[in-house]
Design a protein around this motif. Structure first.
Motif, PDB file in Angstrom:
ATOM      1  N   VAL A   1      46.631   2.630 -23.462  1.00  0.00           N
ATOM      2  CA  VAL A   1      47.921   2.191 -23.996  1.00  0.00           C
ATOM      3  C   VAL A   1      47.931   2.306 -25.515  1.00  0.00           C
ATOM      4  O   VAL A   1      47.021   1.823 -26.198  1.00  0.00           O
ATOM      5  N   GLN A   2      48.961   2.956 -26.031  1.00  0.00           N
ATOM      6  CA  GLN A   2      49.134   3.124 -27.462  1.00  0.00           C
ATOM      7  C   GLN A   2      50.382   2.366 -27.917  1.00  0.00           C
ATOM      8  O   GLN A   2      51.300   2.120 -27.136  1.00  0.00           O
ATOM      9  N   GLU A   3      50.425   2.011 -29.199  1.00  0.00           N
ATOM     10  CA  GLU A   3      51.569   1.272 -29.733  1.00  0.00           C
ATOM     11  C   GLU A   3      52.875   2.030 -29.536  1.00  0.00           C
ATOM     12  O   GLU A   3      53.926   1.441 -29.252  1.00  0.00           O
ATOM     13  N   GLU A   4      52.804   3.358 -29.637  1.00  0.00           N
ATOM     14  CA  GLU A   4      54.030   4.149 -29.503  1.00  0.00           C
ATOM     15  C   GLU A   4      54.582   4.157 -28.075  1.00  0.00           C
ATOM     16  O   GLU A   4      55.720   4.593 -27.847  1.00  0.00           O
ATOM     17  N   HIS A   5      53.792   3.666 -27.115  1.00  0.00           N
ATOM     18  CA  HIS A   5      54.281   3.575 -25.740  1.00  0.00           C
ATOM     19  C   HIS A   5      55.270   2.420 -25.565  1.00  0.00           C
ATOM     20  O   HIS A   5      55.949   2.333 -24.543  1.00  0.00           O
ATOM     21  N   SER A   6      55.305   1.516 -26.535  1.00  0.00           N
ATOM     22  CA  SER A   6      56.243   0.377 -26.531  1.00  0.00           C
ATOM     23  C   SER A   6      56.120  -0.470 -25.263  1.00  0.00           C
ATOM     24  O   SER A   6      57.119  -0.919 -24.696  1.00  0.00           O
ATOM     25  N   ILE A   7      54.892  -0.676 -24.822  1.00  0.00           N
ATOM     26  CA  ILE A   7      54.636  -1.536 -23.663  1.00  0.00           C
ATOM     27  C   ILE A   7      54.335  -2.941 -24.171  1.00  0.00           C
ATOM     28  O   ILE A   7      53.496  -3.132 -25.045  1.00  0.00           O
ATOM     29  N   SER A   8      55.024  -3.929 -23.604  1.00  0.00           N
ATOM     30  CA  SER A   8      54.898  -5.305 -24.095  1.00  0.00           C
ATOM     31  C   SER A   8      53.977  -6.173 -23.245  1.00  0.00           C
ATOM     32  O   SER A   8      53.413  -7.151 -23.734  1.00  0.00           O
ATOM     33  N   LEU A   9      53.825  -5.822 -21.969  1.00  0.00           N
ATOM     34  CA  LEU A   9      53.028  -6.643 -21.054  1.00  0.00           C
ATOM     35  C   LEU A   9      52.295  -5.735 -20.084  1.00  0.00           C
ATOM     36  O   LEU A   9      52.893  -4.820 -19.515  1.00  0.00           O
ATOM     37  N   VAL A  10      50.997  -5.982 -19.888  1.00  0.00           N
ATOM     38  CA  VAL A  10      50.177  -5.235 -18.926  1.00  0.00           C
ATOM     39  C   VAL A  10      49.555  -6.232 -17.951  1.00  0.00           C
ATOM     40  O   VAL A  10      48.915  -7.207 -18.372  1.00  0.00           O
ATOM     41  N   LEU A  11      49.729  -5.977 -16.648  1.00  0.00           N
ATOM     42  CA  LEU A  11      49.185  -6.839 -15.599  1.00  0.00           C
ATOM     43  C   LEU A  11      48.115  -6.076 -14.821  1.00  0.00           C
ATOM     44  O   LEU A  11      48.361  -4.960 -14.343  1.00  0.00           O
ATOM     45  N   SER A  12      46.929  -6.688 -14.683  1.00  0.00           N
ATOM     46  CA  SER A  12      45.805  -6.041 -13.997  1.00  0.00           C
ATOM     47  C   SER A  12      45.004  -7.048 -13.188  1.00  0.00           C
ATOM     48  O   SER A  12      45.173  -8.262 -13.331  1.00  0.00           O
ATOM     49  N   GLY A  13      44.105  -6.514 -12.368  1.00  0.00           N
ATOM     50  CA  GLY A  13      43.182  -7.339 -11.584  1.00  0.00           C
ATOM     51  C   GLY A  13      41.820  -6.662 -11.546  1.00  0.00           C
ATOM     52  O   GLY A  13      41.191  -6.438 -12.563  1.00  0.00           O
ATOM     53  N   HIS A  14      41.350  -6.355 -10.331  1.00  0.00           N
ATOM     54  CA  HIS A  14      40.169  -5.523 -10.077  1.00  0.00           C
ATOM     55  C   HIS A  14      38.826  -6.201 -10.321  1.00  0.00           C
ATOM     56  O   HIS A  14      37.902  -6.069  -9.506  1.00  0.00           O
ATOM     57  N   THR A  15      38.679  -6.936 -11.384  1.00  0.00           N
ATOM     58  CA  THR A  15      37.351  -7.421 -11.783  1.00  0.00           C
ATOM     59  C   THR A  15      36.900  -8.660 -11.023  1.00  0.00           C
ATOM     60  O   THR A  15      35.713  -8.979 -11.011  1.00  0.00           O
ATOM     61  N   HIS A  16      37.820  -9.384 -10.426  1.00  0.00           N
ATOM     62  CA  HIS A  16      37.533 -10.657  -9.744  1.00  0.00           C
ATOM     63  C   HIS A  16      36.919 -11.682 -10.695  1.00  0.00           C
ATOM     64  O   HIS A  16      36.310 -12.663 -10.260  1.00  0.00           O
ATOM     65  N   GLY A  17      37.052 -11.436 -11.997  1.00  0.00           N
ATOM     66  CA  GLY A  17      36.458 -12.341 -12.976  1.00  0.00           C
ATOM     67  C   GLY A  17      34.948 -12.371 -12.915  1.00  0.00           C
ATOM     68  O   GLY A  17      34.300 -13.300 -13.408  1.00  0.00           O
ATOM     69  N   GLY A  18      34.360 -11.312 -12.325  1.00  0.00           N
ATOM     70  CA  GLY A  18      32.916 -11.297 -12.108  1.00  0.00           C
ATOM     71  C   GLY A  18      32.522 -11.830 -10.746  1.00  0.00           C
ATOM     72  O   GLY A  18      31.413 -11.600 -10.276  1.00  0.00           O
TER      73      GLY A  18
ATOM     74  N   GLY B   1      28.315 -12.723 -15.793  1.00  0.00           N
ATOM     75  CA  GLY B   1      28.662 -12.019 -14.577  1.00  0.00           C
ATOM     76  C   GLY B   1      28.882 -10.554 -14.885  1.00  0.00           C
ATOM     77  O   GLY B   1      28.833 -10.128 -16.049  1.00  0.00           O
ATOM     78  N   PRO B   2      29.124  -9.744 -13.863  1.00  0.00           N
ATOM     79  CA  PRO B   2      29.325  -8.308 -14.085  1.00  0.00           C
ATOM     80  C   PRO B   2      30.600  -7.991 -14.872  1.00  0.00           C
ATOM     81  O   PRO B   2      30.705  -6.913 -15.468  1.00  0.00           O
ATOM     82  N   TYR B   3      31.571  -8.911 -14.843  1.00  0.00           N
ATOM     83  CA  TYR B   3      32.805  -8.754 -15.618  1.00  0.00           C
ATOM     84  C   TYR B   3      33.147 -10.081 -16.288  1.00  0.00           C
ATOM     85  O   TYR B   3      32.675 -11.140 -15.873  1.00  0.00           O
ATOM     86  N   LYS B   4      34.028 -10.010 -17.283  1.00  0.00           N
ATOM     87  CA  LYS B   4      34.510 -11.224 -17.927  1.00  0.00           C
ATOM     88  C   LYS B   4      35.424 -11.989 -16.982  1.00  0.00           C
ATOM     89  O   LYS B   4      36.015 -11.417 -16.065  1.00  0.00           O
TER      90      LYS B   4
END
Length: 278
Positions: free
Chosen positions: A196-213, A221-224
């Motif tokens: 993601v770059q500033e010029e993409h004008s994205i204000s919010l990104v939602l993700s998962g995948h890591t399970h918080g470790g 843990g393996p992830y934050k």
């Protein structure tokens, strides 16, 4: 010699009991039901949208979504977003349908992005089930939402980065016809942050995948742990997720779903979390 043998036996028994108790605790932790409420403030949120409430759930995997969670958010949100890994290889489609029916009962439009484990099943079958329940699939594409006064919000979604099916460039091309829209990006893998770059004008990104470790010992843990943070005037959310991968256990990285309220503010900022556990 006999005393040493007795001592070793006692130590082994204590260790077995301790491991049994710990395993039970980790299993119970993985079954917790949590909604994390959080207000997010954006200086560029179109004022005529008012407050925008998003229910976000990621990494369901083998779990059946709790009726309690559905009841808490039913008729309370504007969008429901599934952040990938709705299923995996060993999950029957009957479970997927049960979860989709529950999410549909929330009473808001449903959106979905693919996670790496979703590709383990018959993708055509999963695609058909999603469409059957009226879910909009964001596969390197974008959709546009419009307020009555004409202001627009764009929801972009990419396929999974782990399996190298992500094309943020294609989603951005899909979004380019609507200028000055407030943009939300959904990516199962939080590594999209490096794209993601500033010029993409994205204000919010939602993700998962890591399970918080998922299983963390002494804070490691393996992830934050999942978190909400701001970088280059964009808010990034990484969820601990709702289900588990490989083993049905968690330690310190509690499962979570989210209810975000997007509000217009003088500055883009992140409000305090309110954790509801039941």
């Amino acid at each position: 010699m006999q005393d040493i043998v007795v001592f070793i036996i006692i130590v082994l028994i204590v260790l077995i009991i301790a491991l049994t108790v710990l395993s039970f605790y980790m299993y119970r932790t993985a079954q917790l039901e949590r909604i994390v409420y959080q207000d997010l403030y954006f200086s560029n949120l179109p004022k005529h949208f008012g407050d925008v409430r998003i229910f976000f759930i990621s990494d369901v995997h083998k779990r059946i979504i709790s009726d309690q969670i559905i009841a808490k958010v039913q008729q309370q949100v504007d969008l429901v977003i599934i952040g990938g890994d709705l299923t995996e290889r060993t999950v029957p489609f009957a479970h997927v349908e049960q979860n989709l029916a529950k999410l549909k009962n929330i009473g808001a439009p449903l959106y979905f992005v693919w996670g790496n484990n979703d590709y383990e099943v018959d993708v055509h079958e999963l695609d058909a089930r999603l469409l059957q329940y009226g879910v909009t699939i964001l596969a390197n594409t974008a959709v546009h939402l419009e307020a009555k006064q004409g202001e627009k919000m764009t929801l972009l979604g990419i396929e999974d980065i782990t399996v190298e099916r992500d094309r943020l460039d294609m989603a951005l091309v899909d979004a380019r016809n609507v200028k000055d829209a407030f943009r939300i990006l959904v990516s199962h893998n939080p590594k999209v942050k490096f794209q993601v770059q500033e010029e993409h004008s994205i204000s919010l990104v939602l993700s998962g995948h890591t399970h918080g470790g998922q299983v963390r010992f002494f804070g490691y843990g393996p992830y934050k742990l999942g978190d909400t943070e701001m970088f280059n005037n964009c808010v990034y959310v990484t969820s601990n997720g709702y289900g588990t991968s490989t083993i049905p256990m968690r330690l310190t990285a509690k499962p979570e779903t989210h209810l975000f309220t997007l509000k217009r503010g003088h500055h883009t900022s992140i409000g305090e979390k309110k954790d509801v556990q039941f």
